[in-house]
Design an enzyme around this catalytic site. Structure first.
Site, PDB file in Angstrom:
ATOM      1  NE  ARG A   1      -6.144   1.013  -1.948  1.00 59.14           N
ATOM      2  CZ  ARG A   1      -5.551   1.582  -0.881  1.00 59.14           C
ATOM      3  NH1 ARG A   1      -4.270   1.353  -0.620  1.00 59.14           N
ATOM      4  NH2 ARG A   1      -6.236   2.371  -0.083  1.00 59.14           N
TER       5      ARG A   1
ATOM      6  CD  GLN B   1      -3.457   3.174   6.649  1.00 53.16           C
ATOM      7  OE1 GLN B   1      -4.104   3.484   7.653  1.00 53.16           O
ATOM      8  NE2 GLN B   1      -4.034   3.043   5.468  1.00 53.16           N
TER       9      GLN B   1
ATOM     10  CG  ASN C   1      -2.524  11.994   2.151  1.00 50.98           C
ATOM     11  OD1 ASN C   1      -1.966  11.087   1.534  1.00 50.98           O
ATOM     12  ND2 ASN C   1      -2.222  12.269   3.406  1.00 50.98           N
ATOM     13  CE  LYS C   2      -5.289   6.082   4.078  1.00 56.13           C
ATOM     14  NZ  LYS C   2      -6.271   5.200   3.380  1.00 56.13           N
TER      15      LYS C   2
ATOM     16  NE  ARG D   1      -0.460   1.868   3.523  1.00 53.84           N
ATOM     17  CZ  ARG D   1       0.710   2.508   3.665  1.00 53.84           C
ATOM     18  NH1 ARG D   1       1.830   1.866   3.945  1.00 53.84           N
ATOM     19  NH2 ARG D   1       0.771   3.823   3.536  1.00 53.84           N
ATOM     20  N   GLY D   2       0.225   2.416  -0.127  1.00 60.61           N
ATOM     21  CA  GLY D   2       0.979   3.655  -0.292  1.00 60.61           C
ATOM     22  C   GLY D   2       1.096   3.908  -1.785  1.00 60.61           C
ATOM     23  CB  ALA D   3       0.350   6.905  -3.821  1.00 58.86           C
TER      24      ALA D   3
ATOM     25  CG  ASP E   1      -3.074   8.242  -1.944  1.00 54.88           C
ATOM     26  OD1 ASP E   1      -2.811   8.683  -0.806  1.00 54.88           O
ATOM     27  OD2 ASP E   1      -2.902   7.056  -2.280  1.00 54.88           O
TER      28      ASP E   1
HETATM   29  O1  MRU Z   1      -4.642   3.542   1.928  1.00 53.60           O
HETATM   30  P1  MRU Z   1      -3.154   3.725   1.880  1.00 53.60           P
HETATM   31  O2  MRU Z   1      -2.462   3.233   3.107  1.00 53.60           O
HETATM   32  O3  MRU Z   1      -2.551   3.187   0.610  1.00 53.60           O
HETATM   33  O4  MRU Z   1      -2.973   5.304   1.852  1.00 53.60           O
HETATM   34  C1  MRU Z   1      -1.692   5.848   1.798  1.00 53.60           C
HETATM   35  C2  MRU Z   1      -1.700   7.340   1.906  1.00 53.60           C
HETATM   36  O5  MRU Z   1      -2.707   7.975   1.978  1.00 53.60           O
HETATM   37  C3  MRU Z   1      -0.372   8.021   1.808  1.00 53.60           C
HETATM   38  O6  MRU Z   1      -0.381   9.223   2.520  1.00 53.60           O
HETATM   39  C4  MRU Z   1      -0.075   8.326   0.327  1.00 53.60           C
HETATM   40  O7  MRU Z   1      -0.236   7.180  -0.454  1.00 53.60           O
HETATM   41  C5  MRU Z   1       1.291   8.851   0.135  1.00 53.60           C
HETATM   42  S1  MRU Z   1       2.475   7.568   0.447  1.00 53.60           S
HETATM   43  C6  MRU Z   1       3.987   8.087   0.040  1.00 53.60           C
END
Ligand code: MRU
Length: 343
Positions: free
Chosen positions: A89, A192, A243-244, A54-56, A233
């Site tokens: 996603r 997270q 973002n999250k 996970r994470g963009a 994201d």
């Molecule tokens: O749902 P996730 O854990 O994939 O979400 C991740 C985030 O929102 C991060 O802040 C974003 O992807 C940037 S990661 C370098």
């Protein structure tokens, strides 16, 4: 520079080994450090969907290696594999961007499609780690010294090709002796912050304390936070940033208390096709992420729940956007356009 050299951190979210993609299964952290080997694009799609990776940027890199696996397994064509990866996603533009870049690969003379794709996936992976290092240095130099930072979600080595975006700035600030304290929001419901960011910071002995998400405004009121630093994201052409979930609440609280907000993301996160944040598709995940905590049921059976996992922070609330090209203060469509054109 290799991925390992650029990252210079012990933990690697993904690695290509023995013709397979190995991912550090983030659903099991911090209890267990387990690398899961993926041998087909279907397994990669499932790992992205279930957030084992996970994470963009990390899901973009995983998708790139997924297409190498699709080519190796001689699927009829790459386009079906690309479609299922893109759909895994919806919010992170990195996923679409990485797939697009892989589909544009040209096969050199005497080279197989698989070799050409693998070379491109490795390039994309290493470039992300290098971009993180540049963003780390740029962002850290913008902080007051000593600085107290609040961060959200996980934006570290686990979410990227290495080092991290927002957490990369925090790492660089720590190396430069500019950091006093990191506040880590637990990041409900998937945790997270509690499960991943705390784990990364602890490994590197960077001073931090975990807080419940709802403590953030109270900490700002007590003057315990100088900067909120987050990743992204998808960033629309005008700078509106997805973002999250919870990032927008932090931005509102930060603005009220005069705390500055930094967004750290590679330029690949900027989706110039979207005029503003209203057009960003927000992923909604299952109710069980709210009604359970791990194996524990925490809400009455049948409790309905709404679980949007990202939100959009308007550009006008962002003090500075940091990318691998430098930084933009008070981002808007004009400044972002000229930033993208800069070398
Ligand atoms: O749902 P996730 O854990 O994939 O979400 C991740 C985030 O929102 C991060 O802040 C974003 O992807 C940037 S990661 C370098």
């Amino acid at each position: 520079m290799s991925v390992e050299q650029a990252a210079e951190v012990a933990v690697q979210a993904l690695r290509w080994r023995d013709e397979r993609l190995e991912i550090l299964d983030q659903t099991q952290l911090p209890a267990r450090e387990h690398y899961q080997a993926l041998e087909s694009v279907e397994q990669v799609v499932e790992a992205i969907r279930s957030m084992q990776v996970r994470g963009a940027p990390a899901i973009g890199i995983a998708a790139a290696y997924g297409l190498v696996l699709a080519a190796r397994n001689r699927l009829a064509g790459l386009s079906a594999a690309a479609e299922s990866l893109r759909a895994a996603r919806p919010t992170a533009v990195h996923l679409q961007w990485a797939v697009q870049r892989m589909l544009a690969v040209e096969v050199g003379a005497g080279q197989s499609l698989q070799d050409a794709l693998l070379a491109e996936a490795r390039r994309l992976h290493a470039e992300d780690a290098q971009a993180n290092r540049r963003m780390g240095e740029t962002g850290a130099a913008l902080l007051n010294n000593p600085c107290r930072v609040l961060t959200h979600c996980n934006t570290g080595a686990l979410a990227t090709g290495g080092w991290g975006t927002a957490l990369g700035v925090i790492r660089s600030a720590w190396s430069a002796g500019r950091l006093e304290q990191v506040w880590v929001g637990e990041t409900r419901p998937w945790l997270q912050g509690a499960r991943l960011t705390a784990w990364e910071l602890q490994r590197e002995k960077i001073p931090f304390q975990l807080i419940v998400d709802s403590a953030a405004a109270a900490l700002m009121q007590r003057r315990l936070v100088d900067w909120v630093i987050v990743g992204a994201d998808r960033i629309a052409a005008n700078g509106d940033t997805a973002n999250k979930i919870g990032t927008y609440s932090l931005a509102v609280a930060a603005q009220y208390h005069g705390v500055r907000l930094m967004v750290v993301a590679p330029t690949a996160t900027i989706d110039s096709d979207l005029a503003d944040g209203a057009a960003i598709k927000i992923e909604e995940r299952g109710a069980e992420e709210l009604t359970r905590c791990g194996d524990q049921v925490i809400a009455a059976p049948g409790t309905p729940a709404f679980n949007p996992v990202f939100d959009v922070t308007p550009a006008k609330m962002i003090d500075v956007l940091v990318t691998e090209k430098g930084y933009v203060r008070g981002p808007d469509r004009f400044k972002i356009r000229s930033h993208l054109r800069s070398p």
